[in-house]
Write a protein that holds these residues in place. Structure first.
Motif, short mmCIF file in Angstrom:
data_model
loop_
_atom_site.label_atom_id
_atom_site.label_comp_id
_atom_site.label_asym_id
_atom_site.label_seq_id
_atom_site.Cartn_x
_atom_site.Cartn_y
_atom_site.Cartn_z
N ARG A 194 16.99 -6.16 0.06
CA ARG A 194 17.19 -5.96 1.53
C ARG A 194 15.81 -5.27 2.25
O ARG A 194 15.17 -5.73 2.99
N GLU A 195 15.31 -3.92 1.26
CA GLU A 195 14.24 -3.35 1.99
C GLU A 195 13.26 -3.09 0.64
O GLU A 195 14.00 -2.43 -0.28
N PRO A 196 12.01 -2.86 0.99
CA PRO A 196 11.06 -2.55 -0.05
C PRO A 196 11.07 -0.88 -0.22
O PRO A 196 11.58 -0.18 0.77
N GLY A 197 10.59 -0.44 -1.28
CA GLY A 197 10.79 1.10 -1.47
C GLY A 197 9.40 1.59 -0.95
O GLY A 197 8.39 1.12 -0.32
N GLY A 198 8.97 2.88 -1.46
CA GLY A 198 8.01 3.59 -1.37
C GLY A 198 6.77 3.07 -2.10
O GLY A 198 6.96 2.07 -2.99
N TYR A 199 5.73 3.58 -1.80
CA TYR A 199 4.35 2.89 -2.31
C TYR A 199 4.10 3.58 -3.65
O TYR A 199 4.54 4.67 -3.97
N ARG A 200 3.39 2.77 -4.56
CA ARG A 200 3.22 3.20 -5.81
C ARG A 200 2.26 4.48 -6.11
O ARG A 200 2.55 5.30 -7.23
N SER A 201 1.23 4.47 -5.28
CA SER A 201 0.30 5.71 -5.63
C SER A 201 -0.23 6.56 -4.49
O SER A 201 0.17 5.83 -3.10
N ARG A 202 -0.65 7.49 -4.48
CA ARG A 202 -1.26 8.10 -3.32
C ARG A 202 -2.34 7.43 -2.62
O ARG A 202 -2.51 7.49 -1.37
N GLN A 203 -2.99 6.61 -3.58
CA GLN A 203 -4.34 5.87 -2.91
C GLN A 203 -3.78 4.92 -2.02
O GLN A 203 -4.12 4.61 -0.80
N GLU A 204 -2.66 4.17 -2.40
CA GLU A 204 -1.82 3.07 -1.70
C GLU A 204 -1.49 3.65 -0.26
O GLU A 204 -1.62 2.77 0.59
N TRP A 205 -0.81 4.86 -0.45
CA TRP A 205 -0.16 5.40 0.64
C TRP A 205 -1.21 5.84 1.74
O TRP A 205 -0.92 5.46 2.98
N HIS A 206 -2.29 6.16 1.27
CA HIS A 206 -3.43 6.50 2.23
C HIS A 206 -4.08 5.24 2.99
O HIS A 206 -4.09 5.23 4.10
N ALA A 207 -4.22 4.26 2.15
CA ALA A 207 -4.77 2.88 2.63
C ALA A 207 -3.72 2.49 3.82
O ALA A 207 -4.21 1.88 4.74
N LYS A 208 -2.39 2.65 3.64
CA LYS A 208 -1.56 1.99 4.54
C LYS A 208 -1.34 2.87 5.59
O LYS A 208 -0.88 2.37 6.83
N ALA A 209 -1.50 4.05 5.54
CA ALA A 209 -1.58 4.95 6.56
C ALA A 209 -2.68 4.76 7.54
O ALA A 209 -2.71 4.56 8.89
N ARG A 210 -3.90 4.31 7.13
CA ARG A 210 -4.89 4.08 7.89
C ARG A 210 -4.56 2.54 8.82
O ARG A 210 -4.94 2.33 9.74
N ARG A 211 -4.04 1.57 7.79
CA ARG A 211 -3.70 0.44 8.38
C ARG A 211 -2.59 0.50 9.48
O ARG A 211 -2.57 -0.28 10.63
N LEU A 212 -1.71 1.44 9.35
CA LEU A 212 -0.70 1.55 10.28
C LEU A 212 -1.32 2.19 11.66
O LEU A 212 -0.80 1.86 12.77
N ALA A 213 -2.41 3.03 11.58
CA ALA A 213 -3.19 3.53 12.67
C ALA A 213 -4.00 2.37 13.42
O ALA A 213 -3.97 2.06 14.79
N CYS A 214 -4.56 1.31 12.49
CA CYS A 214 -4.94 0.19 13.01
C CYS A 214 -4.16 -0.71 13.91
O CYS A 214 -4.47 -0.92 15.04
#
Length: 548
Positions: free
Chosen positions: A139-159
């Motif tokens: 039903r729902e995806p889990g967390g991100y695989r790496s710290r690098q991917e987490w950082h990239a998605k955090a920037r995308r969230l801001a955009c």
């Protein structure tokens, strides 16, 4: 796989299934034909009138967008008066109405864009709040695989947050962004090499897309339209704008074309409508790729009364499971049992939009023809809506799946099916799509799959869809025990309708070579279990003896 027979803990996770409903029929129709044998003068007049009215439509759309939410009837009337002197009263009415509809459509698209941005923001915020490497569920995806991917998605969230704030501000102020001619064609100008177009070819398409040659119909007027007129014998003429009156070749500032117009599809309906002077709207368009002119006629009519669900399912039903490359269909009788073999109607969704539309139309034509041969009056389809499933934040790296649901023509397939079925007398029933594929694979795939007939889970899903439209449950009825004295192996393995009288009683004996001829009073006691030869039960004469 989720099963309906599991305990209350798992049943609580299932969402409720919505009730099926009959899809209302179409309320309008549009037909198109090609304008053949046009002379050079005819094409010159069409190009000149289209370019002149197109410039007026562009200016009017600019004013309508500038009014925003402050638009009212007085401003609409003022815009129409300004355009009347440069064209005519009827041309001005068509232009202002088209501008208003375009603004409303752009605002609707902005609301959908806001919804998509909000869905992406919610999914990103949820996944960023989870620990790295946490596994997800169905039903729902889990967390991100790496710290690098987490950082990239955090920037995308801001955009996405900034874009959503800007979209909300535009929506609240009534500001929309519209491109006459299409934003996609405009962006093609910067990628002519990829589009395999020259600058001259692109310019022709751009100009043709910005022309305006549309006129609304009027009931009670001659032939149903005073601006673009088509007589019952196919004579086409248009009312020229006031600055182009010198191009007229007929009285009252009209231009008669040399070609004759005829509609192959629904031509008799169109002829009856224009003969009765009922409103018919026309639109002249130019295909710059093929260098062809087309005339589209459209009109509205009162939709036919929707019949009841029970009446539509009186003769059985055909369940249809829509997939990426085919339609899986299976016919069911009135008791919810599959009859015959499944059918599959294939199509190809690759290529251009016109090719995809033609493929879907041909598949639906074959489906309706087969349904008519089955003597059914209802087709059950899933009420699909992938609007909330297209965000890439939910499906992550599953690019193939995201591309599949993005190109799947859910709205177009349903609209075309409803429109085409209306002409054949077949009713469309929409059902909830929840768990149809899972339950079909669990309850129907294995029992119906034989060495001589291989079925897929899509065929099994079509059975669940049809049974859900009929009000039956998805699961099959449990077969009786092999050593049962009243029901032998293989009998009543599929359940009958819930309201069928006597569906749980024993079978009547049928005379034949094996059973001989039963006595005349055999059927009188067929439903009474006390007269059967079993331990603990007495027959009629013995009971009479004890009573004495």
């Amino acid at each position: 796989m989720l099963a309906v027979g599991w305990g209350p803990l798992f049943m609580a996770d299932l969402r409720p299934i919505a009730a099926p409903f009959v899809v209302p029929g179409p309320s309008g129709v549009a037909i198109r034909t090609r304008l053949k044998n046009l002379t050079d003068q005819d094409e010159l007049v069409l190009r000149t009138v289209g370019a002149h009215l197109g410039s007026l439509a562009a200016d009017d759309l600019k004013k309508r967008c500038a009014d925003g939410l402050g638009h009212d009837n007085d401003r609409w009337a003022r815009r129409k008066r300004e355009l009347t002197g440069l064209s005519s009263s009827r041309w001005a009415g068509s232009i202002t109405k088209a501008s208003h509809d375009q603004w409303a459509l752009a605002r609707h698209g902005l609301a959908a864009h806001m919804q998509g941005l909000q869905a992406g923001i919610d999914m990103l915020a949820h996944r960023l709040s989870l620990p790295l490497g946490q596994k997800g569920t169905k039903r729902e995806p889990g967390g991100y695989r790496s710290r690098q991917e987490w950082h990239a998605k955090a920037r995308r969230l801001a955009c996405l947050t900034v874009q959503h704030a800007a979209a909300v501000a535009d929506y609240d102020s009534g500001r929309v962004r519209v491109v006459r001619g299409g934003r996609r064609l405009l962006n093609t100008r910067h990628h002519l090499d990829q589009a395999q177009l020259t600058q001259v070819q692109w310019r022709l398409r751009w100009q043709a897309a910005r022309w305006f040659l549309s006129a609304d119909g009027e009931s009670g007027k001659r032939w149903g339209n005073e601006t673009i007129r088509v007589t019952d014998d196919g004579q086409l003429s248009i009312k020229l704008p006031a600055p182009l009156a010198d191009l007229a070749n007929a009285p009252y500032g009209r231009y008669l074309f040399t070609c004759r117009v005829g509609f192959a599809h629904r031509g008799q309906q169109w002829a009856d409508r224009v003969a009765a002077d009922r409103a018919v709207a026309y639109r002249v368009s130019f295909d710059a790729r093929r260098q062809r002119w087309y005339l589209t006629a459209c009109w509205q009519y009162a939709p036919a009364p929707t019949i009841g669900l029970a009446a539509a399912l009186a003769l059985g039903c055909v369940g249809v499971d829509a997939n990426d490359d085919h339609l899986a269909a299976w016919r069911l009788d009135v008791h919810g049992n599959p009859v015959g073999a499944p059918r599959r109607f294939f199509y190809d969704l690759s290529g251009t939009a016109d090719h995809r539309d033609a493929q879907v139309r041909h598949a639906l034509t074959r489906l309706l023809q087969w349904a008519k041969t089955c003597a059914v009056t209802a087709i059950a389809v899933e009420d699909l809506d992938f609007a909330a499933e297209k965000t890439r934040e939910k499906h992550g790296r599953r690019k193939r799946f995201r591309r599949l649901i993005s190109r799947f023509p859910t709205g177009r397939l349903r609209a075309r099916l409803v429109s085409m079925a209306d002409q054949t007398g077949i009713t469309i029933v929409a059902v909830d799509p929840a768990y149809s594929s899972k339950w079909g694979a669990e309850h129907w795939h294995k029992p119906l799959n034989t060495p001589t007939r291989k079925i897929t889970r899509h065929d099994a899903a079509s059975i669940v869809i049809a049974r859900r439209a009929q009000g039956h449950k998805a699961r099959r009825r449990t077969p009786p025990p092999p050593t049962d004295q009243s029901d032998r192996v293989g009998h009543r393995s599929a359940q009958a309708g819930p309201n069928v009288a006597g569906c749980e009683g024993p079978r009547h004996r049928i005379p034949g070579p094996r059973t001989r001829c039963p006595s005349p009073d055999c059927d009188l006691n067929a439903g009474d279990q006390c007269v059967q030869d079993r331990s603990g039960h007495t027959t009629g004469p013995v009971q009479l003896m004890h009573s004495q």
